[in-house]
Design a protein around this motif. Structure first.
Motif, short mmCIF file in Angstrom:
data_model
loop_
_atom_site.label_atom_id
_atom_site.label_comp_id
_atom_site.label_asym_id
_atom_site.label_seq_id
_atom_site.Cartn_x
_atom_site.Cartn_y
_atom_site.Cartn_z
N THR A 27 0.83 -1.21 0.00
CA THR A 27 0.00 0.00 0.00
C THR A 27 0.86 1.25 0.00
N MET A 28 1.89 1.27 0.82
CA MET A 28 2.72 2.46 0.92
C MET A 28 3.71 2.58 -0.24
N LEU A 29 4.16 1.46 -0.78
CA LEU A 29 4.99 1.51 -1.98
C LEU A 29 4.22 2.12 -3.14
N GLN A 30 2.94 1.80 -3.23
CA GLN A 30 2.09 2.35 -4.28
C GLN A 30 1.84 3.84 -4.09
N GLU A 31 1.68 4.25 -2.84
CA GLU A 31 1.29 5.63 -2.57
C GLU A 31 2.47 6.60 -2.58
N LYS A 32 3.62 6.16 -2.08
CA LYS A 32 4.74 7.08 -1.91
C LYS A 32 5.99 6.53 -2.60
N GLU A 33 6.50 7.27 -3.55
CA GLU A 33 7.70 6.84 -4.26
C GLU A 33 8.93 6.83 -3.35
N ASP B 168 -4.48 -5.11 13.06
CA ASP B 168 -3.60 -4.13 13.69
C ASP B 168 -2.26 -4.04 12.98
N ALA B 169 -1.77 -5.18 12.48
CA ALA B 169 -0.45 -5.20 11.84
C ALA B 169 -0.41 -4.25 10.65
N LYS B 170 -1.41 -4.31 9.79
CA LYS B 170 -1.41 -3.43 8.62
C LYS B 170 -1.56 -1.97 9.03
N LEU C 42 1.57 -0.67 10.80
CA LEU C 42 2.72 -0.56 9.91
C LEU C 42 2.60 0.68 9.03
N ILE C 43 1.41 0.93 8.52
CA ILE C 43 1.21 2.14 7.70
C ILE C 43 1.47 3.40 8.53
N ALA C 44 1.00 3.40 9.77
CA ALA C 44 1.26 4.55 10.65
C ALA C 44 2.76 4.69 10.91
N ALA C 45 3.45 3.57 11.08
CA ALA C 45 4.89 3.61 11.35
C ALA C 45 5.66 4.18 10.17
N ILE C 46 5.29 3.76 8.95
CA ILE C 46 5.98 4.24 7.75
C ILE C 46 5.82 5.74 7.59
N GLN C 47 4.70 6.27 8.04
CA GLN C 47 4.44 7.71 7.89
C GLN C 47 4.91 8.52 9.10
N ASP C 48 5.44 7.86 10.11
CA ASP C 48 5.90 8.57 11.29
C ASP C 48 7.23 9.26 10.99
N TYR D 116 -5.46 2.34 5.80
CA TYR D 116 -5.97 2.83 7.09
C TYR D 116 -4.82 2.83 8.08
N GLU D 117 -4.97 3.61 9.13
CA GLU D 117 -3.93 3.72 10.15
C GLU D 117 -4.49 3.41 11.52
#
Length: 331
Positions: A22-28, A159-161, A164-170, A195-196
């Motif tokens: 999800t995050m690879l797709q959203e953020k280069e 919770d894992a997903k 993890l998304i929240a962590a990548i954006q922290d 989702y976060e």
């Protein structure tokens, strides 16, 4: 018109893969690096298919050097990338400890906020899968005693997903601990969309009146099984999944124990210096006058994780947790 969220049944490891995709797709800026994370898809296949989908510049293998992996990731993070570094097992992280402690966690302070280190370090941890020495360590307290890094530990795929998304954006470094024994043993409905879940927020999994049981990671299911057995004897439990170990959710801990007056803490790390001690300190500060009995800890022993034949004797079991529940409620 009501929009229904599409979900799919995923294991915990699949949910982690989905979060990274999800995050690879959203953020280069997102890149993944580590030992065998590319073509092989990682030792547990968490990154399987991601190099093929996003290319070798965004998902790539590294030499067998944990210090090199983290040191390189810190440089990437300070220069605009969002690296996700995989350490194959938490017990392998010790060579990288210096990079984390003296560089990653201090850069914001050292540069007065000019630089931050938005780095996620993924690390499988814990016993119960009959892995060799060093592969099963549960040493989260080394990092919860380290200002400047967040420590996250999901117990289920949903919770894992989200975590993890929240962590990548922290904007700061996050150690993302993944319980090995839950990788493929649990399934959950996981939204397909992004989702976060807020880092630093615990969660009630069951609500009761008699005792609070606090756990995280693989020990959450152990606590739930013990609570189910306690219910047969008329004892009801609050089960709290901390989800984040640092910063810890002090409010949910105090709220629950002030209601029940009894508390059992469950973790598979050794007792001495374990996070359970910090939780007891929190309760002494916030809830001492509400306590009906001394707090009980159910933990691993103060030994290295034993070899296969003895491993299960070291890990907290529902039986041991149930005994602790009876002890605090019958004080």
């Amino acid at each position: 018109m009501i929009t229904m969220t599409k979900t799919k049944q995923l294991t915990l490891i699949q949910a982690i893969t989905d979060g990274m995709r999800t995050m690879l797709q959203e953020k280069e800026e997102v890149v993944i690096l580590g030992e065998d994370v590319g073509k092989n898809g990682g030792v547990f296949r968490a990154t399987e298919g991601l190099q093929e989908e996003f290319g070798e510049k965004r998902v790539f293998d590294t030499p067998l050097s944990e210090a090199g992996i983290i040191g390189s990731s810190i440089g990437m993070a300070m220069n605009g990338l969002l690296p996700i570094a995989e350490i194959q097992f938490l017990g392998f992280i010790y060579p990288a400890y210096e990079q984390i402690m003296t560089q990653a966690t201090r850069m914001r302070y050292r540069t007065k906020g000019v630089f931050t280190v938005p780095l996620v370090i993924r690390a499988p941890y814990g016993a119960g899968v009959r892995a060799p020495e060093i592969h099963s360590d549960s040493m989260e307290a080394l990092f919860t005693h380290m200002p400047g890094i967040k420590v996250v530990c999901p117990s289920n795929p949903y919770d894992a997903k989200g975590l993890l998304i929240a962590a990548i954006q922290d904007p700061d470094p996050v150690l993302f601990m993944e319980p090995l024994r839950l990788y493929r043993s649990v399934r959950d409905e996981v939204p397909e969309e992004k989702y976060e879940i807020e880092i630093g927020s615990g969660k009630y999994l069951r609500e009761g009146e008699d005792v609070t049981v606090i756990a995280w990671g693989a020990m959450v299911n152990v606590a739930i099984k013990a609570a189910e057995q306690a219910e047969e004897k008329g004892i009801t439990c609050d089960i709290i999944d901390l989800r984040t170990l640092y910063p810890i959710d002090k409010d949910i801990i105090a709220e629950s124990v002030q209601k029940t007056g009894c508390c059992v803490i469950v973790h598979e790390a050794p007792a001495t210096g374990g996070l359970g001690n910090d939780i007891i300190s929190i309760l002494n500060d916030t809830s001492f006058l509400y306590m009906k009995s001394p707090i009980e800890r159910v933990t691993g022993a103060d030994v290295h994780v034993p070899f296969w034949a003895l491993e299960e004797h070291n890990i907290p079991t529902p039986k041991r947790v149930l005994e602790a529940i009876h002890k605090v409620t019958n004080f």
